[in-house]
Design a protein around this motif. Sequence first.
Motif, PDB file in Angstrom:
ATOM      1  N   ASN A  89      48.813  26.283  39.629  1.00 34.35           N
ATOM      2  CA  ASN A  89      48.826  27.759  39.647  1.00 34.35           C
ATOM      3  C   ASN A  89      47.881  28.329  40.711  1.00 34.35           C
ATOM      4  O   ASN A  89      47.114  29.261  40.468  1.00 34.35           O
ATOM      5  CB  ASN A  89      48.434  28.329  38.267  1.00 34.35           C
ATOM      6  CG  ASN A  89      49.509  28.111  37.229  1.00 34.35           C
ATOM      7  OD1 ASN A  89      50.707  28.144  37.547  1.00 34.35           O
ATOM      8  ND2 ASN A  89      49.121  27.884  35.993  1.00 34.35           N
ATOM      9  N   SER A  90      47.930  27.728  41.916  1.00 32.84           N
ATOM     10  CA  SER A  90      47.075  28.197  43.014  1.00 32.84           C
ATOM     11  C   SER A  90      47.866  28.314  44.314  1.00 32.84           C
ATOM     12  O   SER A  90      47.364  27.980  45.383  1.00 32.84           O
ATOM     13  CB  SER A  90      45.895  27.233  43.200  1.00 32.84           C
ATOM     14  OG  SER A  90      46.347  25.922  43.478  1.00 32.84           O
ATOM     15  N   PRO A  98      45.990  36.888  48.988  1.00 29.80           N
ATOM     16  CA  PRO A  98      45.350  37.347  47.751  1.00 29.80           C
ATOM     17  C   PRO A  98      46.377  37.391  46.617  1.00 29.80           C
ATOM     18  O   PRO A  98      47.491  37.877  46.808  1.00 29.80           O
ATOM     19  CB  PRO A  98      44.853  38.755  48.113  1.00 29.80           C
ATOM     20  CG  PRO A  98      45.758  39.203  49.219  1.00 29.80           C
ATOM     21  CD  PRO A  98      46.110  37.978  50.002  1.00 29.80           C
ATOM     22  N   PRO A  99      46.042  36.887  45.436  1.00 28.47           N
ATOM     23  CA  PRO A  99      46.997  36.901  44.330  1.00 28.47           C
ATOM     24  C   PRO A  99      47.243  38.326  43.840  1.00 28.47           C
ATOM     25  O   PRO A  99      46.311  39.135  43.788  1.00 28.47           O
ATOM     26  CB  PRO A  99      46.307  36.053  43.257  1.00 28.47           C
ATOM     27  CG  PRO A  99      44.857  36.152  43.572  1.00 28.47           C
ATOM     28  CD  PRO A  99      44.762  36.281  45.059  1.00 28.47           C
ATOM     29  N   PRO A 101      47.764  41.496  41.308  1.00 33.25           N
ATOM     30  CA  PRO A 101      47.202  41.783  39.985  1.00 33.25           C
ATOM     31  C   PRO A 101      48.174  41.429  38.874  1.00 33.25           C
ATOM     32  O   PRO A 101      49.374  41.663  38.993  1.00 33.25           O
ATOM     33  CB  PRO A 101      46.937  43.299  40.037  1.00 33.25           C
ATOM     34  CG  PRO A 101      46.874  43.630  41.498  1.00 33.25           C
ATOM     35  CD  PRO A 101      47.809  42.694  42.184  1.00 33.25           C
ATOM     36  N   GLY A 102      47.659  40.850  37.818  1.00 32.91           N
ATOM     37  CA  GLY A 102      48.485  40.486  36.672  1.00 32.91           C
ATOM     38  C   GLY A 102      49.033  39.082  36.733  1.00 32.91           C
ATOM     39  O   GLY A 102      49.575  38.589  35.743  1.00 32.91           O
ATOM     40  N   SER A 103      48.933  38.409  37.877  1.00 33.34           N
ATOM     41  CA  SER A 103      49.429  37.041  37.990  1.00 33.34           C
ATOM     42  C   SER A 103      48.452  36.076  37.335  1.00 33.34           C
ATOM     43  O   SER A 103      47.280  36.373  37.121  1.00 33.34           O
ATOM     44  CB  SER A 103      49.637  36.665  39.462  1.00 33.34           C
ATOM     45  OG  SER A 103      48.409  36.674  40.157  1.00 33.34           O
ATOM     46  N   LYS A 104      48.957  34.867  36.998  1.00 35.47           N
ATOM     47  CA  LYS A 104      48.100  33.856  36.376  1.00 35.47           C
ATOM     48  C   LYS A 104      46.942  33.479  37.303  1.00 35.47           C
ATOM     49  O   LYS A 104      45.831  33.239  36.850  1.00 35.47           O
ATOM     50  CB  LYS A 104      48.930  32.613  36.044  1.00 35.47           C
ATOM     51  CG  LYS A 104      49.930  32.819  34.926  1.00 35.47           C
ATOM     52  CD  LYS A 104      50.651  31.527  34.614  1.00 35.47           C
ATOM     53  CE  LYS A 104      51.635  31.716  33.464  1.00 35.47           C
ATOM     54  NZ  LYS A 104      52.359  30.460  33.149  1.00 35.47           N
ATOM     55  N   GLU A 105      47.245  33.429  38.597  1.00 35.36           N
ATOM     56  CA  GLU A 105      46.199  33.045  39.546  1.00 35.36           C
ATOM     57  C   GLU A 105      45.106  34.101  39.615  1.00 35.36           C
ATOM     58  O   GLU A 105      43.925  33.792  39.734  1.00 35.36           O
ATOM     59  CB  GLU A 105      46.821  32.834  40.925  1.00 35.36           C
ATOM     60  CG  GLU A 105      45.928  32.101  41.890  1.00 35.36           C
ATOM     61  CD  GLU A 105      46.673  31.620  43.112  1.00 35.36           C
ATOM     62  OE1 GLU A 105      46.026  31.350  44.131  1.00 35.36           O
ATOM     63  OE2 GLU A 105      47.918  31.507  43.046  1.00 35.36           O
ATOM     64  N   ALA A 109      41.211  33.617  38.610  1.00 40.49           N
ATOM     65  CA  ALA A 109      40.103  33.961  39.501  1.00 40.49           C
ATOM     66  C   ALA A 109      39.129  34.920  38.828  1.00 40.49           C
ATOM     67  O   ALA A 109      37.912  34.822  38.988  1.00 40.49           O
ATOM     68  CB  ALA A 109      40.653  34.577  40.785  1.00 40.49           C
ATOM     69  N   GLN A 110      39.681  35.849  38.036  1.00 39.07           N
ATOM     70  CA  GLN A 110      38.820  36.813  37.353  1.00 39.07           C
ATOM     71  C   GLN A 110      37.966  36.129  36.296  1.00 39.07           C
ATOM     72  O   GLN A 110      36.787  36.457  36.117  1.00 39.07           O
ATOM     73  CB  GLN A 110      39.677  37.903  36.712  1.00 39.07           C
ATOM     74  CG  GLN A 110      38.852  39.031  36.096  1.00 39.07           C
ATOM     75  CD  GLN A 110      39.729  40.141  35.561  1.00 39.07           C
ATOM     76  OE1 GLN A 110      40.945  40.041  35.575  1.00 39.07           O
ATOM     77  NE2 GLN A 110      39.125  41.203  35.093  1.00 39.07           N
ATOM     78  N   ILE A 111      38.555  35.149  35.598  1.00 35.43           N
ATOM     79  CA  ILE A 111      37.798  34.424  34.578  1.00 35.43           C
ATOM     80  C   ILE A 111      36.657  33.651  35.226  1.00 35.43           C
ATOM     81  O   ILE A 111      35.526  33.636  34.735  1.00 35.43           O
ATOM     82  CB  ILE A 111      38.727  33.461  33.812  1.00 35.43           C
ATOM     83  CG1 ILE A 111      39.704  34.274  32.938  1.00 35.43           C
ATOM     84  CG2 ILE A 111      37.921  32.499  32.953  1.00 35.43           C
ATOM     85  CD1 ILE A 111      40.772  33.425  32.291  1.00 35.43           C
TER      86      ILE A 111
END
Length: 252
Positions: A89-90, A98-99, A101-105, A109-111
């Motif tokens: 998932n990268s 840039p991924p 917003p709302g995507s798994k990636e 990254a936010q986590i």
Amino acid sequence: MVIKVFLASSSGSTAIKKKQQDVVGFLEALKVDYTQLDIACNEDNRMWMRQNVPTEKKPTNGIPLPPQIFNEESYCGDYDTFFDAKEDNSVYEFLGLPPPPGSKEAEKAQIVENGTHAEETIADENVDESTEVPVEERNGNAHGEEEEEGEGGEEEEEEVAEGEIADDEATEGETAGDEAPAEEEEAVEETDERARAEEEEEQQEEADEDREEEDLQSEEEEELRQLEDEEEAEVQEEEEEDVEETQEEEAE
């Protein structure tokens, strides 16, 4: 930034065709803006791709096979590295994008970015357990010492009842102990069977992967031979044209 995917439209290798379709289909599913560049019909595309694939990323024979992926002039990778990024998932990171917003990636990254702050917040919210509250105050009985004298009889009755309950539990434990060995043996047998089944599945999967790798290697070798034959034919045609031009000039 435009993603460039170098493909061979007239490739005779089914493995290469499958890889190309996999890359293109996944990029379309992600709605990534990309451009297909054909190396079979355009010599400039072929030469550019070969020159810009890093030396350490080229195969042992020095000729990289399609599909090859670039972000403008920057090399992203081949099918194998693309597949690894998809499994992890990268893909956006692999493409240098840039991924959304709302995507798994993006969530991943936010986590990672906010992980330290989250841990600090949880630590701040935890109650300091080092400060003990007296039992009497937790139970709302601040005057417990004064009432203990009048409750002596009740405590003796509770001790007798607790003793009877303990005897009953001991009897039940002895009865359950007889059944435990049989249940443990069944559990061990089931575990062994599952382990054997999993081991057989892994061996079968490894055998299938080995066959697929052998087929893929033979197909890639065939593709390389075809490309080399095409190049030799082109060189030979150019030499023949030069000879003909020389003969015409001499005749004139």
